[in-house]
Scaffold this active site. Structure first.
Site, PDB file in Angstrom:
ATOM      1  N   GLY A 147      -8.143   6.671  54.857  1.00 22.52           N
ATOM      2  CA  GLY A 147      -7.896   7.189  53.524  1.00 22.52           C
ATOM      3  C   GLY A 147      -6.434   7.042  53.140  1.00 22.52           C
ATOM      4  N   CYS A 148      -6.135   7.350  51.872  1.00 25.83           N
ATOM      5  CA  CYS A 148      -4.775   7.159  51.370  1.00 25.83           C
ATOM      6  C   CYS A 148      -3.796   8.181  51.945  1.00 25.83           C
ATOM      7  CB  CYS A 148      -4.776   7.205  49.852  1.00 25.83           C
ATOM      8  SG  CYS A 148      -5.650   8.621  49.129  1.00 25.83           S
ATOM      9  N   TYR A 149      -4.115   9.469  51.843  1.00 27.85           N
ATOM     10  CA  TYR A 149      -3.251  10.483  52.453  1.00 27.85           C
ATOM     11  C   TYR A 149      -3.107  10.260  53.962  1.00 27.85           C
ATOM     12  CZ  TYR A 149      -3.410  13.532  48.241  1.00 27.85           C
ATOM     13  OH  TYR A 149      -3.289  14.079  46.987  1.00 27.85           O
TER      14      TYR A 149
END
Length: 344
Positions: A149-151
């Site tokens: 994921g991005c985070y």
């Protein structure tokens, strides 16, 4: 030429995949699916792709057509890849999943966070977590890749050097992260409306965000033990970008942290350790598959602050997926991903 299929091509990660693949000299998109937009031309929905995909249409998912591809990307909500991945793998097709379906190694933990039973627990053992800076060799041999994921991407890349070196107190880590509105997806939501998100910033999911177990899992692997992480995400009035401000206690003040980070990422084409004292901006990575990092020790104390920025749709999603594809097929990792960030 690598034959590519994309399941779920109408969202932001799907169109970003199309944009990046249009510049890739060794890949060709053969199939792109969308149940709701079947029959619609890609360029009618996304005019920015005119001249690249003029004959390509969205179609209903067909496992025979998808199974004829060399690799299939899932740019779908969670749960979709559970139903189709096994059949595609049986057909000899590699699967690169941009959703959360195979990121967590524990099926029960996945079910707790996503509110439904895991649909393909038998595949979890072979799924490779697609963070190239950690799992490059495993990615080369993988059939099924779970794109981070991005985070989790921004946070892990920022903290891994400290944890791998055993320098940080792993029980007291803080990730204070900001995201652009595109991270919420393309679907219509009140909170994503311009009049709601513009000129405002807010924290959300403080009690627990679905990316928390993913980040913690990666940090445990880096530290070799349990971690204590406080993760607070924020929604900010920008379209693209993740800015992670990371805090870790490092008692040993004799360590040259700048040198530590530079050495860890010296051979990583998509991690840029900036000069000492830098403050990376999200605009410096807009549209680029790069993570820019700066490390600080304010007032020379025990608290270390790491700043980590990425484009949530590129290094935080579609660019990282394409990076995984390059590794998987033995190509130059930078192929189709070497373009500079967009400014202004």
């Amino acid at each position: 030429m690598i034959k590519v299929g994309i399941v779920g091509g109408t969202g932001y990660t799907g169109v970003e995949l199309l944009r990046l693949l249009a510049q890739h000299p060794q890949a060709r998109v053969e199939v792109i699916t969308s149940r709701s937009e079947a029959g619609v031309k890609v360029v009618d929905m996304y005019p920015n792709l005119r001249g690249h995909y003029d004959d390509l249409q969205f179609s209903v998912p067909d496992t025979q057509r998808l199974g004829a591809c060399d690799v299939v990307f899932f740019a779908t909500p969670h749960g979709v890849a559970h139903a189709l991945a096994g059949e595609l793998l049986d057909a000899g097709t590699r699967v690169i999943d941009l959703s959360a379906d195979f990121r967590l190694a524990d099926a029960e933990e996945w079910a707790r966070w996503y509110g439904q039973p895991h649909g393909a627990p038998a595949l979890l053992e072979e799924a490779v977590y697609g963070l190239p800076e950690v799992n490059r060799e495993k990615i080369r041999q993988a059939r099924l890749i779970a794109v981070p994921g991005c985070y989790p991407t921004a946070t892990q890349l920022g903290l891994i050097p400290l944890l791998e070196a055993g320098l940080a107190d792993a029980s007291r880590l803080i990730a204070d992260c900001k995201s652009g509105v595109s991270g919420a997806g393309r679907g219509a939501k009140v909170g994503s409306l311009f009049c709601e998100a513009g000129e405002s910033m807010m924290a959300y999911a403080v009690k627990g965000h679905r990316h928390l177990p993913e980040i913690s899992q990666g940090l445990r692997r880096a530290s070799g033990g349990e971690v204590g992480l406080t993760f607070v995400p924020h929604l900010t009035p920008m379209i693209r970008g993740i800015h992670a401000t990371l805090y870790a206690h490092v008692a040993d003040r004799s360590v040259d942290l700048q040198a530590l980070f530079e050495k860890r990422y010296a051979n990583e084409p998509f991690v840029d350790v900036m000069p000492a004292g830098s403050h990376p901006e999200t605009r410096s990575v807009r549209g680029a598959n790069v993570c820019r990092i700066a490390v600080h020790r304010p007032q020379g104390g025990d608290l270390v602050v790491v700043l980590s920025v990425i484009d949530n749709l590129v290094k935080g999603a579609s660019g990282q997926a394409l990076q995984n594809m390059n590794i998987l097929f033995g190509l130059d990792e930078r192929l189709g991903l070497s373009h500079a960030a967009l400014l202004p």
